[in-house]
Design a protein around this motif. Structure first.
Motif, PDB file in Angstrom:
ATOM      1  N   PHE A  39       0.811  -1.204   0.000  1.00 14.26           N
ATOM      2  CA  PHE A  39       0.000   0.000   0.000  1.00 14.26           C
ATOM      3  C   PHE A  39       0.853   1.267   0.000  1.00 14.26           C
ATOM      4  N   ASN A  40       1.969   1.251   0.729  1.00 16.04           N
ATOM      5  CA  ASN A  40       2.790   2.457   0.868  1.00 16.04           C
ATOM      6  C   ASN A  40       3.989   2.403  -0.080  1.00 16.04           C
ATOM      7  N   HIS A  41       3.722   2.132  -1.349  1.00 12.68           N
ATOM      8  CA  HIS A  41       4.816   1.926  -2.303  1.00 12.68           C
ATOM      9  C   HIS A  41       5.553   3.213  -2.659  1.00 12.68           C
ATOM     10  N   LYS A  42       4.998   4.374  -2.342  1.00 13.48           N
ATOM     11  CA  LYS A  42       5.684   5.631  -2.649  1.00 13.48           C
ATOM     12  C   LYS A  42       6.803   5.930  -1.658  1.00 13.48           C
ATOM     13  N   LYS A  43       6.754   5.323  -0.478  1.00 11.62           N
ATOM     14  CA  LYS A  43       7.790   5.561   0.530  1.00 11.62           C
ATOM     15  C   LYS A  43       8.593   4.298   0.865  1.00 11.62           C
ATOM     16  N   PHE A  44       7.996   3.150   0.613  1.00 12.69           N
ATOM     17  CA  PHE A  44       8.640   1.892   0.997  1.00 12.69           C
ATOM     18  C   PHE A  44       8.977   1.060  -0.243  1.00 12.69           C
ATOM     19  N   SER A  45      10.199   0.486  -0.253  1.00  9.18           N
ATOM     20  CA  SER A  45      10.632  -0.368  -1.357  1.00  9.18           C
ATOM     21  C   SER A  45      11.010  -1.747  -0.835  1.00  9.18           C
ATOM     22  N   TYR A  46      10.282  -2.759  -1.301  1.00 14.41           N
ATOM     23  CA  TYR A  46      10.595  -4.146  -0.947  1.00 14.41           C
ATOM     24  C   TYR A  46      11.879  -4.589  -1.640  1.00 14.41           C
ATOM     25  N   SER A  66      13.656   5.340   6.941  1.00 13.56           N
ATOM     26  CA  SER A  66      12.842   4.252   7.480  1.00 13.56           C
ATOM     27  C   SER A  66      11.398   4.397   7.014  1.00 13.56           C
ATOM     28  N   ALA A  67      10.796   3.276   6.626  1.00  8.88           N
ATOM     29  CA  ALA A  67       9.403   3.284   6.178  1.00  8.88           C
ATOM     30  C   ALA A  67       8.872   1.858   6.187  1.00  8.88           C
ATOM     31  N   GLY A  68       7.552   1.741   6.192  1.00  5.70           N
ATOM     32  CA  GLY A  68       6.911   0.432   6.161  1.00  5.70           C
ATOM     33  C   GLY A  68       5.637   0.478   5.366  1.00  5.70           C
ATOM     34  N   SER A  69       5.014  -0.696   5.216  1.00  8.53           N
ATOM     35  CA  SER A  69       3.795  -0.761   4.431  1.00  8.53           C
ATOM     36  C   SER A  69       2.956  -1.960   4.851  1.00  8.53           C
ATOM     37  N   PHE A  70       1.635  -1.757   4.882  1.00 15.47           N
ATOM     38  CA  PHE A  70       0.731  -2.895   4.986  1.00 15.47           C
ATOM     39  C   PHE A  70       0.720  -3.613   3.645  1.00 15.47           C
ATOM     40  N   VAL A  88      -6.012 -16.245   1.517  1.00 16.32           N
ATOM     41  CA  VAL A  88      -5.582 -14.845   1.515  1.00 16.32           C
ATOM     42  C   VAL A  88      -4.563 -14.638   2.628  1.00 16.32           C
ATOM     43  N   SER A  89      -3.688 -13.693   2.427  1.00 14.24           N
ATOM     44  CA  SER A  89      -2.699 -13.341   3.438  1.00 14.24           C
ATOM     45  C   SER A  89      -2.643 -11.825   3.581  1.00 14.24           C
ATOM     46  N   PHE A  90      -2.237 -11.389   4.731  1.00 17.10           N
ATOM     47  CA  PHE A  90      -2.118  -9.960   4.999  1.00 17.10           C
ATOM     48  C   PHE A  90      -1.021  -9.785   6.042  1.00 17.10           C
ATOM     49  N   GLY A  91      -0.481  -8.583   6.112  1.00 18.55           N
ATOM     50  CA  GLY A  91       0.570  -8.373   7.093  1.00 18.55           C
ATOM     51  C   GLY A  91       1.182  -6.994   6.986  1.00 18.55           C
ATOM     52  N   TYR A  92       2.394  -6.906   7.482  1.00 17.94           N
ATOM     53  CA  TYR A  92       3.083  -5.616   7.518  1.00 17.94           C
ATOM     54  C   TYR A  92       4.577  -5.858   7.326  1.00 17.94           C
ATOM     55  N   THR A  93       5.219  -4.946   6.624  1.00 18.82           N
ATOM     56  CA  THR A  93       6.655  -5.005   6.414  1.00 18.82           C
ATOM     57  C   THR A  93       7.258  -3.635   6.716  1.00 18.82           C
ATOM     58  N   TYR A  94       8.414  -3.628   7.361  1.00 22.52           N
ATOM     59  CA  TYR A  94       9.016  -2.356   7.777  1.00 22.52           C
ATOM     60  C   TYR A  94      10.531  -2.446   7.655  1.00 22.52           C
ATOM     61  N   THR A  95      11.118  -1.390   7.137  1.00 19.82           N
ATOM     62  CA  THR A  95      12.570  -1.286   7.032  1.00 19.82           C
ATOM     63  C   THR A  95      13.058  -0.143   7.904  1.00 19.82           C
ATOM     64  N   LEU A  96      13.926  -0.467   8.845  1.00 19.33           N
ATOM     65  CA  LEU A  96      14.550   0.523   9.714  1.00 19.33           C
ATOM     66  C   LEU A  96      15.930   0.857   9.162  1.00 19.33           C
ATOM     67  N   VAL A  97      16.152   2.115   8.826  1.00 18.13           N
ATOM     68  CA  VAL A  97      17.445   2.582   8.324  1.00 18.13           C
ATOM     69  C   VAL A  97      18.152   3.331   9.457  1.00 18.13           C
ATOM     70  N   PHE A  98      19.393   2.955   9.735  1.00 16.56           N
ATOM     71  CA  PHE A  98      20.126   3.613  10.815  1.00 16.56           C
ATOM     72  C   PHE A  98      21.581   3.802  10.404  1.00 16.56           C
ATOM     73  N   TRP A  99      22.198   4.844  10.941  1.00 13.73           N
ATOM     74  CA  TRP A  99      23.571   5.228  10.622  1.00 13.73           C
ATOM     75  C   TRP A  99      23.773   5.376   9.118  1.00 13.73           C
ATOM     76  N   LYS A 100      22.694   5.666   8.395  1.00 15.36           N
ATOM     77  CA  LYS A 100      22.683   5.944   6.955  1.00 15.36           C
ATOM     78  C   LYS A 100      23.068   4.751   6.081  1.00 15.36           C
ATOM     79  N   LYS A 101      23.937   3.883   6.552  1.00 11.77           N
ATOM     80  CA  LYS A 101      24.442   2.798   5.709  1.00 11.77           C
ATOM     81  C   LYS A 101      23.923   1.419   6.095  1.00 11.77           C
ATOM     82  N   PHE A 102      23.135   1.321   7.147  1.00 10.70           N
ATOM     83  CA  PHE A 102      22.654   0.021   7.618  1.00 10.70           C
ATOM     84  C   PHE A 102      21.126  -0.001   7.632  1.00 10.70           C
TER      85      PHE A 102
END
Length: 347
Positions: free
Chosen positions: A170-177, A190-194, A245-259
């Motif tokens: 859903f949040n494809h404008k801010k989050f990239s799988y 950092s960003a996530g998406s349902f 059907v499946s549903f869930g949430y995915t989130y990417t935490l970005v820290f120290w710019k490179k990790f």
């Protein structure tokens, strides 16, 4: 049905076999969209090298006796590499030979493991095919006093899985799988998406035909164990098809710019059609509800000259039959280092 499809796919992959035991094929979209949260690099050639560990396990629980039997293939590590450029990606992994000590302790497993993925900014599709022969019982001490170094082995036990699943972000404008699992994109904030999607899967476990007297097999439990344990697991084969059907949430935490660290969790529910064969070879078919869980974890480093990463994929299902809970699972763990290269368009 699952056995026919397994044999057909095995034949097809055998005809194109190049000596590898594991294959990954990835398609991604070529996009020039740039925003504050992630940047795509489809025009750069991405080369990867690393190790892969894949597995196909089975767990059966007898709720009446509170006994749990765990079956696993002999572990193996594969070395390989991969390439991604624009919409195309391909990875090959070659299994390392196991030692004689490992073969004696766990037995030997023949395997073929292939995976196909399509990732866009909005959608993701995963398909997997696994065919394993040769298992051992992981927990014999749960049933009897087991002081042998070698585990009870089932050299003719076979397990196959075929599955496909798709999902929408859903949040494809801010989050990239793709930033977490392909790495031709970099997540800058950092960003996530349902997510929501559907799936279809086939799972089979039994014993290879023609290699022994099938009538002598009465259970998944090896004959090294007491007869009362063998009798308490009156199952020697099953096949299951399910969709849902499946549903869930995915989130990417970005820290120290490179990790970064990504976590994706997607439970699913659906309908199943299950056929189970008992010790006498009689089968019982049952339809009902099935649940499953898909878990993905990724972490990585974005350096100036190279990048590195870790990805893990686990899919489990819970299939109920009489007093038994049958839980097939597949897993995939990768460690890799990689580098992006500028490609001369004139060449």
């Amino acid at each position: 049905m699952i056995k026919r499809i397994t044999l057909l796919l095995t034949l097809i992959f055998s005809l194109i076999n190049l000596g590898y035991s594991q294959v990954d094929f990835t398609l991604t979209t070529d996009s020039t969209d740039i925003n504050d949260y992630y940047t795509e690099y489809p025009e750069k050639l991405l080369l990867k090298f690393g190790t892969t560990i894949k597995s196909n396990k089975l767990q059966i629980i007898n709720n009446n006796s509170n006994q749990k039997a765990k079956f696993a293939p002999a572990a193996t590590t594969s070395l390989g590499g991969g390439v991604n450029y624009k919409w195309f990606g391909l990875s090959l992994a070659f299994g390392l030979p196991s030692s004689s000590e490992s073969n004696s302790k766990y037995g030997q497993t023949r395997r073929f493991d292939a995976q196909f993925n399509i990732y866009t900014n909005r959608f993701g599709v995963d398909a997997i095919f696994q065919n394993y022969q040769g298992f051992y019982l992981e927990n014999p001490s749960a049933f009897t006093t087991w002081d042998k170094e070698e585990f009870p082995q089932l050299p003719y036990m076979q397990s196959a899985s075929l599955g496909v699943g798709g999902y929408y972000f859903f949040n494809h404008k801010k989050f990239s799988y793709k930033a977490a699992y392909v790495r031709n994109t970099v997540q800058k904030k950092s960003a996530g998406s349902f997510l929501v999607g559907g799936y279809y899967s086939l799972d089979y476990a039994g014993f290879e035909e023609g290699a022994y007297d099938r009538d002598s097999i009465t259970s998944f439990i090896p004959k090294d164990l007491p007869k009362n344990v063998i009798d308490s697991f009156d199952i020697k084969a099953f096949s299951s098809s399910s969709f849902g059907v499946s549903f869930g949430y995915t989130y990417t935490l970005v820290f120290w710019k490179k990790f970064f660290i990504n976590l994706s969790l997607a439970p699913g529910f659906g309908a199943k059609n299950l056929k189970v064969f008992n010790s006498d070879g009689e089968n019982d078919t049952k339809s009902g509800v099935v649940s499953r869980l898909t878990l993905r974890v990724a972490s990585g480093y974005e350096g100036k000259h190279f990048l590195s990463g870790f990805t893990s994929y686990i899919r489990t299902a819970d299939i109920e039959f009489n007093q038994y809970d049958i839980s097939p699972s597949t897993s995939n763990v990768k460690f890799f280092v990689a580098k992006r290269f500028n490609v001369n368009k004139n060449k």
